[in-house]
Design an enzyme around this catalytic site. Structure first.
Site, PDB file in Angstrom:
ATOM      1  CB  ALA A   1      23.770  72.749  41.668  1.00  0.00           C
TER       2      ALA A   1
ATOM      3  CE  LYS B   1      40.131  75.565  38.632  1.00  0.00           C
ATOM      4  NZ  LYS B   1      39.877  75.260  37.335  1.00  0.00           N
TER       5      LYS B   1
ATOM      6  CG  HIS C   1      27.344  66.984  16.351  1.00  0.00           C
ATOM      7  ND1 HIS C   1      26.413  66.356  15.570  1.00  0.00           N
ATOM      8  CD2 HIS C   1      26.652  67.559  17.368  1.00  0.00           C
ATOM      9  CE1 HIS C   1      25.209  66.544  16.078  1.00  0.00           C
ATOM     10  NE2 HIS C   1      25.322  67.269  17.170  1.00  0.00           N
TER      11      HIS C   1
END
Length: 189
Positions: A161, A181, A103
């Site tokens: 995850a 990281k 958007h």
């Protein structure tokens, strides 16, 4: 849409994509290619797609998925420019990959985009700050990972995850966290 049209589409679905040999798109998958150009949504050989949605925005976009890939359930891939997924890539469940902002940042433009989507469909001309996403060969992306525009993930790297990937990931690395990281270098020799 009439009941007859819905039944016809279920029996004879449009295939707005190119599907490689021995690849499988599961029956519950919602594939969306607003442009309708098969060359803009290409799935390689021996690839299984369980993603609930692969979407290409109305003003452009391209999704190329390599050979022997797996894309898990509830994963969403949104392209307004280009998302390239290499060979032997595993993408777990509940992941999101964006090559754009989805958007406009300006509230008035965002509202106008919303109005156009609900009245006419996806806008054919819009600037969503698109930047290509590249996921190279043999990458493993864990569950609930979000990858944002402009990111390149190097060969054989793993994304842990629940990570948010905002920057490039070098090859042979384990990245995790929010933002993701470097956790460790991988010995893939």
């Amino acid at each position: 849409m009439s009941l007859l049209k819905r039944i016809f589409r279920k029996i004879f679905p449009k295939r707005p994509y190119t599907l490689g040999t021995n690849s499988l798109i599961y029956p519950y998958v919602d594939m969306s290619n607003v442009n309708g150009r098969k060359e803009d949504l290409v799935i390689g050989n021996n690839t299984h797609v369980k993603a609930e949605l692969l979407m290409i925005l109305g003003h452009g976009g391209k999704i190329i998925i390599g050979d022997y890939c797996y894309i898990g359930r509830n994963t969403h891939i949104w392209s307004g420019k280009s998302i390239k997924i290499g060979n032997r890539v595993l993408i777990s469940h509940n992941c999101n990959i964006f090559d754009n902002d989805t958007h406009p940042k300006d509230p008035l433009k965002r509202h106008l985009q919303y109005k156009e989507i609900i009245t006419k469909g996806q806008p054919k001309e819009i600037d969503l700050g698109e930047e290509e996403v590249v996921i190279e060969d043999d990458v493993w992306i864990g569950a609930n990972v979000t990858i944002l525009k402009g990111v390149k993930i190097g060969e054989r790297s793993i994304i842990g995850a629940n990570s948010l990937v905002l920057n490039d990931v070098p090859r042979d690395c384990f990245f995790a966290g929010n933002p993701a990281k470097l956790t460790k270098r991988l010995d893939n020799s």
